[in-house]
Design an enzyme around this catalytic site. Sequence first.
Site, PDB file in Angstrom:
ATOM      1  N   THR A  39       4.580   1.912   1.592  1.00 17.59           N
ATOM      2  CA  THR A  39       4.145   2.048   0.201  1.00 17.59           C
ATOM      3  C   THR A  39       5.082   2.949  -0.585  1.00 17.59           C
ATOM      4  O   THR A  39       5.302   2.732  -1.784  1.00 17.59           O
ATOM      5  CB  THR A  39       2.701   2.567   0.150  1.00 17.59           C
ATOM      6  N   HIS A  42       7.683   0.766  -1.786  1.00 18.30           N
ATOM      7  CA  HIS A  42       7.170  -0.059  -2.881  1.00 18.30           C
ATOM      8  C   HIS A  42       7.104   0.753  -4.179  1.00 18.30           C
ATOM      9  O   HIS A  42       7.425   0.236  -5.254  1.00 18.30           O
ATOM     10  CB  HIS A  42       5.775  -0.585  -2.539  1.00 18.30           C
ATOM     11  N   CYS A 101     -12.403   2.404  -6.891  1.00 18.10           N
ATOM     12  CA  CYS A 101     -12.670   3.283  -8.028  1.00 18.10           C
ATOM     13  C   CYS A 101     -11.712   2.985  -9.183  1.00 18.10           C
ATOM     14  O   CYS A 101     -10.499   2.894  -8.994  1.00 18.10           O
ATOM     15  CB  CYS A 101     -12.536   4.737  -7.609  1.00 18.10           C
ATOM     16  N   GLY A 251      -1.627  -5.618   5.671  1.00 18.05           N
ATOM     17  CA  GLY A 251      -0.279  -5.324   5.187  1.00 18.05           C
ATOM     18  C   GLY A 251      -0.209  -5.384   3.667  1.00 18.05           C
ATOM     19  O   GLY A 251      -0.962  -6.118   3.026  1.00 18.05           O
TER      20      GLY A 251
END
Length: 331
Positions: A39, A42, A101, A251
């Site tokens: 992440t 990313h 959330c 993933g």
Amino acid sequence: MQATRLIDIGIIRTEEVPIPTPAPGEVLIRVEACGICGTDRHLLHGEFPSKPPLTLGHEFAGIVVGCGEGVTIPEGTRVTCDPNTWCGRCENCLRGRVNLCLRNVATGLGRDGGFAEFCAFPAHKAHILPADLNPLHGAFCEPLACTLHGIDIGAPKAGERVMILGGGVIGMLALQLCALAGAEVMLVTRSTSKQALGRRLGAAETAGTEAEARALWPKGADLVVECAGVTDTVESAPRLTRDGGRVVILGVLPAGQKVQIEPFDLLFREVQFLSSFINPFTQERAAAMIAAGRLQLDPLISRTLPLEEAAAAIAAPARPGEIRAIVLPQG
């Protein structure tokens, strides 16, 4: 102090910033270890939501060295950070879906994180770890918490066949959790070194391709857990699932990435195609499992590196065969 910061999309560097002062309800920790997650890459490339400029790092643990007003955690306590801070008031929180959330603020994505010598974050998101725990193990609590949520959704049963697609840290954790549940596990990864590790961690079978996996289990698996976050494995997951089986997507693919799925196949064979997002109410369970030594974590640590090398490591693709690289901000 030094911190590795996402300055803007495509720009990351380690620079000098002030040591944060914990606000009321916050702890300040001296970060011992912070894992480099896919992440983070990313985020650098704008493929996952973030709010730069900020310090990256959401898989970390350290020692409490300061407390804001109202915090009772003793200084010197080792803790791990649950990075996700739900609002508790939006419609999703009120129906128990806190991981969805609408106003979640994630440490390392929406506020400064753990690729730094020190980090301040909400004290109610600090989960206490044993004083004698290997600090590197504390950095696995967040990925394990996310994996636990996915395995909760997939609900493997003793005696079922489970296929894990991908040999990264999530895949290796999922493999161990499914084996602990009594399932027969196959790990599918092209890496021969990861196949060998998978067998040591409890996999009954390993395969390098979809064709090899189908040859070993012609009827498919009761549960397929996609942990690689790539188009090929997402598309192959339903094909590797037996009639009436389940697929869980764990993933993370880049935002906007498309895959091809045949809805008629899912319908005709009643294959459940499920997804799992982050770690609702699983961080404490993850911390407890790691504290109890329920999982093998040392084999998942591919390398450690100092903070000054973090920016370059995040900017580069993961090394071949790498499972988890961990940054040591204190050297």
